[in-house]
Scaffold this active site. Structure first.
Site, PDB file in Angstrom:
ATOM      1  N   TYR A  29       0.849  -1.195   0.000  1.00  0.00           N
ATOM      2  CA  TYR A  29       0.000   0.000   0.000  1.00  0.00           C
ATOM      3  C   TYR A  29       0.885   1.247   0.000  1.00  0.00           C
ATOM      4  O   TYR A  29       0.618   2.205  -0.728  1.00  0.00           O
ATOM      5  CB  TYR A  29      -0.916   0.000   1.231  1.00  0.00           C
ATOM      6  CG  TYR A  29      -1.926  -1.104   1.214  1.00  0.00           C
ATOM      7  CD1 TYR A  29      -3.124  -0.960   0.540  1.00  0.00           C
ATOM      8  CD2 TYR A  29      -1.673  -2.308   1.867  1.00  0.00           C
ATOM      9  CE1 TYR A  29      -4.061  -1.988   0.511  1.00  0.00           C
ATOM     10  CE2 TYR A  29      -2.601  -3.339   1.853  1.00  0.00           C
ATOM     11  CZ  TYR A  29      -3.789  -3.174   1.169  1.00  0.00           C
ATOM     12  OH  TYR A  29      -4.700  -4.197   1.138  1.00  0.00           O
ATOM     13  N   ASN A  58     -12.553  -1.075  -4.615  1.00  0.00           N
ATOM     14  CA  ASN A  58     -12.364  -1.483  -6.001  1.00  0.00           C
ATOM     15  C   ASN A  58     -13.608  -2.241  -6.477  1.00  0.00           C
ATOM     16  O   ASN A  58     -13.943  -3.283  -5.930  1.00  0.00           O
ATOM     17  CB  ASN A  58     -11.115  -2.369  -6.074  1.00  0.00           C
ATOM     18  CG  ASN A  58     -10.874  -2.972  -7.435  1.00  0.00           C
ATOM     19  OD1 ASN A  58     -11.550  -2.652  -8.404  1.00  0.00           O
ATOM     20  ND2 ASN A  58      -9.916  -3.865  -7.498  1.00  0.00           N
ATOM     21  N   CYS A  66      -6.528  -5.989  -7.187  1.00  0.00           N
ATOM     22  CA  CYS A  66      -6.179  -5.604  -5.818  1.00  0.00           C
ATOM     23  C   CYS A  66      -5.622  -6.760  -4.994  1.00  0.00           C
ATOM     24  O   CYS A  66      -5.048  -6.525  -3.931  1.00  0.00           O
ATOM     25  CB  CYS A  66      -7.370  -4.958  -5.124  1.00  0.00           C
ATOM     26  SG  CYS A  66      -8.855  -5.943  -5.098  1.00  0.00           S
ATOM     27  N   HIS A  67      -5.726  -7.982  -5.488  1.00  0.00           N
ATOM     28  CA  HIS A  67      -5.131  -9.112  -4.749  1.00  0.00           C
ATOM     29  C   HIS A  67      -3.605  -9.034  -4.754  1.00  0.00           C
ATOM     30  O   HIS A  67      -2.953  -9.694  -3.966  1.00  0.00           O
ATOM     31  CB  HIS A  67      -5.600 -10.452  -5.337  1.00  0.00           C
ATOM     32  CG  HIS A  67      -5.136 -10.707  -6.723  1.00  0.00           C
ATOM     33  ND1 HIS A  67      -5.784 -10.170  -7.831  1.00  0.00           N
ATOM     34  CD2 HIS A  67      -4.087 -11.418  -7.200  1.00  0.00           C
ATOM     35  CE1 HIS A  67      -5.140 -10.563  -8.924  1.00  0.00           C
ATOM     36  NE2 HIS A  67      -4.113 -11.308  -8.568  1.00  0.00           N
ATOM     37  N   GLU A  93      -0.702 -16.988 -10.029  1.00  0.00           N
ATOM     38  CA  GLU A  93       0.248 -16.098 -10.705  1.00  0.00           C
ATOM     39  C   GLU A  93       1.703 -16.459 -10.407  1.00  0.00           C
ATOM     40  O   GLU A  93       2.613 -15.844 -10.946  1.00  0.00           O
ATOM     41  CB  GLU A  93      -0.021 -14.650 -10.291  1.00  0.00           C
ATOM     42  CG  GLU A  93      -1.341 -14.137 -10.800  1.00  0.00           C
ATOM     43  CD  GLU A  93      -1.534 -12.651 -10.554  1.00  0.00           C
ATOM     44  OE1 GLU A  93      -0.525 -11.930 -10.373  1.00  0.00           O
ATOM     45  OE2 GLU A  93      -2.685 -12.200 -10.564  1.00  0.00           O
TER      46      GLU A  93
END
Length: 117
Positions: A29, A58, A66-67, A93
């Site tokens: 963040y 979001n 946002c993950h 990912e």
């Protein structure tokens, strides 16, 4: 993909930065806050907490990823779809390694994640 996101100008700025976080990578963040500060020409400061509020709101979490946002210490912070979903997306990912056991609790996976950072 062209999007028409509804939100405050600040949220739209934050969501635009989220869309630039590459597949298979994470950002904190605070990292997003610094990127937004650098992007702005007026020198206004941006807090990690303000970014967190925008990320939390979001409207399309998979398109605006946002993950991929983690805590300053690399911890897996909350996710609207649930921390289990965040873990699975990060595994997909390749950011998190697949665990051999499927019954490992989220706290254990979070400890493993932090130890690899």
């Amino acid at each position: 993909m062209p999007l028409r996101l509804e939100g405050t100008p600040f949220r739209k700025e934050a969501w635009a930065l989220l869309r630039k976080v590459p597949y298979g990578e994470t950002v904190s963040y605070g990292g997003l806050a610094r990127r937004l500060e650098l992007k702005r020409a007026d020198g206004r400061r941006v807090s990690a907490r303000a970014i967190g509020g925008a990320v939390h709101r979001n409207p399309i979490a998979l398109i605006v990823p946002c993950h991929r946002v983690v805590g300053a210490d690399g911890s897996l912070t909350g996710y609207a779809g649930g921390i289990e979903t965040k873990i699975r997306l990060l595994q997909l990912e390749g950011v998190l390694k697949q665990t051999e056991r499927t019954d490992v609790d989220c706290e254990s996976i979070d400890r493993i994640w932090r130890s690899t950072r």
